[in-house]
Design a protein around this motif. Sequence first.
Motif, PDB file in Angstrom:
ATOM      1  N   VAL A  60       0.842  -1.193   0.000  1.00  0.00           N
ATOM      2  CA  VAL A  60       0.000   0.000   0.000  1.00  0.00           C
ATOM      3  C   VAL A  60       0.880   1.247   0.000  1.00  0.00           C
ATOM      4  N   LEU A  61       0.619   2.154  -0.944  1.00  0.00           N
ATOM      5  CA  LEU A  61       1.193   3.501  -0.931  1.00  0.00           C
ATOM      6  C   LEU A  61       0.128   4.426  -0.371  1.00  0.00           C
ATOM      7  N   LEU A  62       0.414   5.062   0.756  1.00  0.00           N
ATOM      8  CA  LEU A  62      -0.619   5.753   1.516  1.00  0.00           C
ATOM      9  C   LEU A  62      -0.266   7.215   1.755  1.00  0.00           C
ATOM     10  N   ASP A  63      -1.103   8.106   1.228  1.00  0.00           N
ATOM     11  CA  ASP A  63      -0.938   9.536   1.496  1.00  0.00           C
ATOM     12  C   ASP A  63      -1.401   9.837   2.918  1.00  0.00           C
ATOM     13  N   LEU A  64      -0.742  10.762   3.587  1.00  0.00           N
ATOM     14  CA  LEU A  64      -1.108  11.085   4.966  1.00  0.00           C
ATOM     15  C   LEU A  64      -2.274  12.064   5.049  1.00  0.00           C
ATOM     16  N   MET A  65      -2.451  12.893   4.021  1.00  0.00           N
ATOM     17  CA  MET A  65      -3.500  13.920   4.039  1.00  0.00           C
ATOM     18  C   MET A  65      -4.644  13.474   3.132  1.00  0.00           C
ATOM     19  N   LEU A  66      -5.718  12.962   3.738  1.00  0.00           N
ATOM     20  CA  LEU A  66      -6.868  12.467   2.992  1.00  0.00           C
ATOM     21  C   LEU A  66      -8.122  13.214   3.432  1.00  0.00           C
ATOM     22  N   PRO A  67      -9.144  13.310   2.575  1.00  0.00           N
ATOM     23  CA  PRO A  67     -10.304  14.146   2.885  1.00  0.00           C
ATOM     24  C   PRO A  67     -11.260  13.573   3.923  1.00  0.00           C
ATOM     25  N   ASP A  68     -11.328  12.242   4.029  1.00  0.00           N
ATOM     26  CA  ASP A  68     -12.331  11.655   4.926  1.00  0.00           C
ATOM     27  C   ASP A  68     -11.766  11.191   6.260  1.00  0.00           C
ATOM     28  N   MET A  69     -10.526  10.758   6.268  1.00  0.00           N
ATOM     29  CA  MET A  69      -9.846  10.354   7.496  1.00  0.00           C
ATOM     30  C   MET A  69      -8.354  10.489   7.272  1.00  0.00           C
ATOM     31  N   SER A  70      -7.592  10.600   8.340  1.00  0.00           N
ATOM     32  CA  SER A  70      -6.152  10.785   8.180  1.00  0.00           C
ATOM     33  C   SER A  70      -5.497   9.494   7.697  1.00  0.00           C
ATOM     34  N   GLY A  71      -4.355   9.657   7.046  1.00  0.00           N
ATOM     35  CA  GLY A  71      -3.587   8.489   6.642  1.00  0.00           C
ATOM     36  C   GLY A  71      -3.127   7.674   7.840  1.00  0.00           C
ATOM     37  N   PHE A  72      -2.920   8.345   8.981  1.00  0.00           N
ATOM     38  CA  PHE A  72      -2.527   7.629  10.194  1.00  0.00           C
ATOM     39  C   PHE A  72      -3.625   6.636  10.600  1.00  0.00           C
ATOM     40  N   GLU A  73      -4.879   7.097  10.536  1.00  0.00           N
ATOM     41  CA  GLU A  73      -5.994   6.234  10.904  1.00  0.00           C
ATOM     42  C   GLU A  73      -6.137   5.080   9.916  1.00  0.00           C
ATOM     43  N   VAL A  74      -5.966   5.357   8.631  1.00  0.00           N
ATOM     44  CA  VAL A  74      -6.016   4.296   7.624  1.00  0.00           C
ATOM     45  C   VAL A  74      -4.936   3.254   7.913  1.00  0.00           C
ATOM     46  N   VAL A 112       7.129  10.620  12.018  1.00  0.00           N
ATOM     47  CA  VAL A 112       7.148   9.833  13.250  1.00  0.00           C
ATOM     48  C   VAL A 112       5.773   9.252  13.547  1.00  0.00           C
ATOM     49  N   LEU A 113       4.714  10.071  13.412  1.00  0.00           N
ATOM     50  CA  LEU A 113       3.362   9.579  13.670  1.00  0.00           C
ATOM     51  C   LEU A 113       2.987   8.459  12.705  1.00  0.00           C
ATOM     52  N   GLY A 114       3.365   8.611  11.448  1.00  0.00           N
ATOM     53  CA  GLY A 114       3.068   7.578  10.466  1.00  0.00           C
ATOM     54  C   GLY A 114       3.797   6.280  10.759  1.00  0.00           C
ATOM     55  N   LEU A 115       5.057   6.388  11.138  1.00  0.00           N
ATOM     56  CA  LEU A 115       5.824   5.192  11.470  1.00  0.00           C
ATOM     57  C   LEU A 115       5.284   4.530  12.734  1.00  0.00           C
ATOM     58  N   GLU A 116       4.898   5.337  13.700  1.00  0.00           N
ATOM     59  CA  GLU A 116       4.330   4.780  14.929  1.00  0.00           C
ATOM     60  C   GLU A 116       2.986   4.105  14.665  1.00  0.00           C
ATOM     61  N   ALA A 117       2.259   4.587  13.649  1.00  0.00           N
ATOM     62  CA  ALA A 117       0.969   3.978  13.304  1.00  0.00           C
ATOM     63  C   ALA A 117       1.140   2.627  12.625  1.00  0.00           C
ATOM     64  N   GLY A 118       2.362   2.330  12.152  1.00  0.00           N
ATOM     65  CA  GLY A 118       2.609   1.012  11.568  1.00  0.00           C
ATOM     66  C   GLY A 118       3.184   0.997  10.176  1.00  0.00           C
ATOM     67  N   ALA A 119       3.528   2.163   9.612  1.00  0.00           N
ATOM     68  CA  ALA A 119       4.114   2.185   8.271  1.00  0.00           C
ATOM     69  C   ALA A 119       5.520   1.589   8.288  1.00  0.00           C
ATOM     70  N   ASP A 120       5.914   0.991   7.161  1.00  0.00           N
ATOM     71  CA  ASP A 120       7.234   0.371   7.048  1.00  0.00           C
ATOM     72  C   ASP A 120       8.289   1.338   6.524  1.00  0.00           C
ATOM     73  N   ASP A 121       7.855   2.344   5.798  1.00  0.00           N
ATOM     74  CA  ASP A 121       8.797   3.281   5.182  1.00  0.00           C
ATOM     75  C   ASP A 121       8.021   4.514   4.768  1.00  0.00           C
ATOM     76  N   TYR A 122       8.726   5.532   4.284  1.00  0.00           N
ATOM     77  CA  TYR A 122       8.050   6.730   3.791  1.00  0.00           C
ATOM     78  C   TYR A 122       8.809   7.318   2.614  1.00  0.00           C
TER      79      TYR A 122
END
Length: 234
Positions: free
Chosen positions: A49-63, A88-98
Amino acid sequence: MSRVLLIEDDRAVREGVTLTLRRRGHEVEAAPTGGAGLAALENFRPDLVLLDLMLPDMSGFEVCRRIRVIQQIPIIMLTARGDDIDVVLGLEAGADDYIVKPARGEVLEARIRAVLRRAAPVDGGGPDPAVPQATAETHGDLTIDRAGLLVSKNGQDLPLAPSEMKLLLYLSATPGRVFSRQQLLEHVWEHSYHGDARLVDACVMRLRTKVEETTRSPRYIQTVRGFGYRFGPV
């Protein structure tokens, strides 16, 4: 090639990344919102999954957090600025890389290949300390099956993301040996050209919450202040 789920609300970025990846042989499903991306997981069954952090309905962190509850597939964040707090927030949410946007096609391809290798079984025949030497091994309460990419604690399987699994395999192959963050970046993330210790520290933090009884006094993933990290000795 791989099946990539792209979750990105910016139409120009979405179309550009999709075209770039398809030209390189990947099968791509693009979603403009977090909800659409989560819905596509079951039907498309992506490898990554390639995941943008800024989304209109929910944050990428939540996704990212929602994906991690149900699947441990590789997740690479797309961030416009590379700001420390976002990363940092994205990595803490479970992302493998950015990856910081805009990213060149060769950068996207290199990161995708690297993270997919972390999710694949390790091949034998080389000097890499993460190469499996036995079907399963026991370290305290942990049982590690290197060939099957399975880790259990007290008989209970642990859901580890690809980077968490590769880090644990690498450290546990040589208990007591201390590795610097840069060494771990090069061997686990394959970022020899990009010394970003945040990837290592965030992954260690996530891994500890899964394998340790208490993160305050880690038994397995230990910090050696001023040097880096080591596994045990247990």
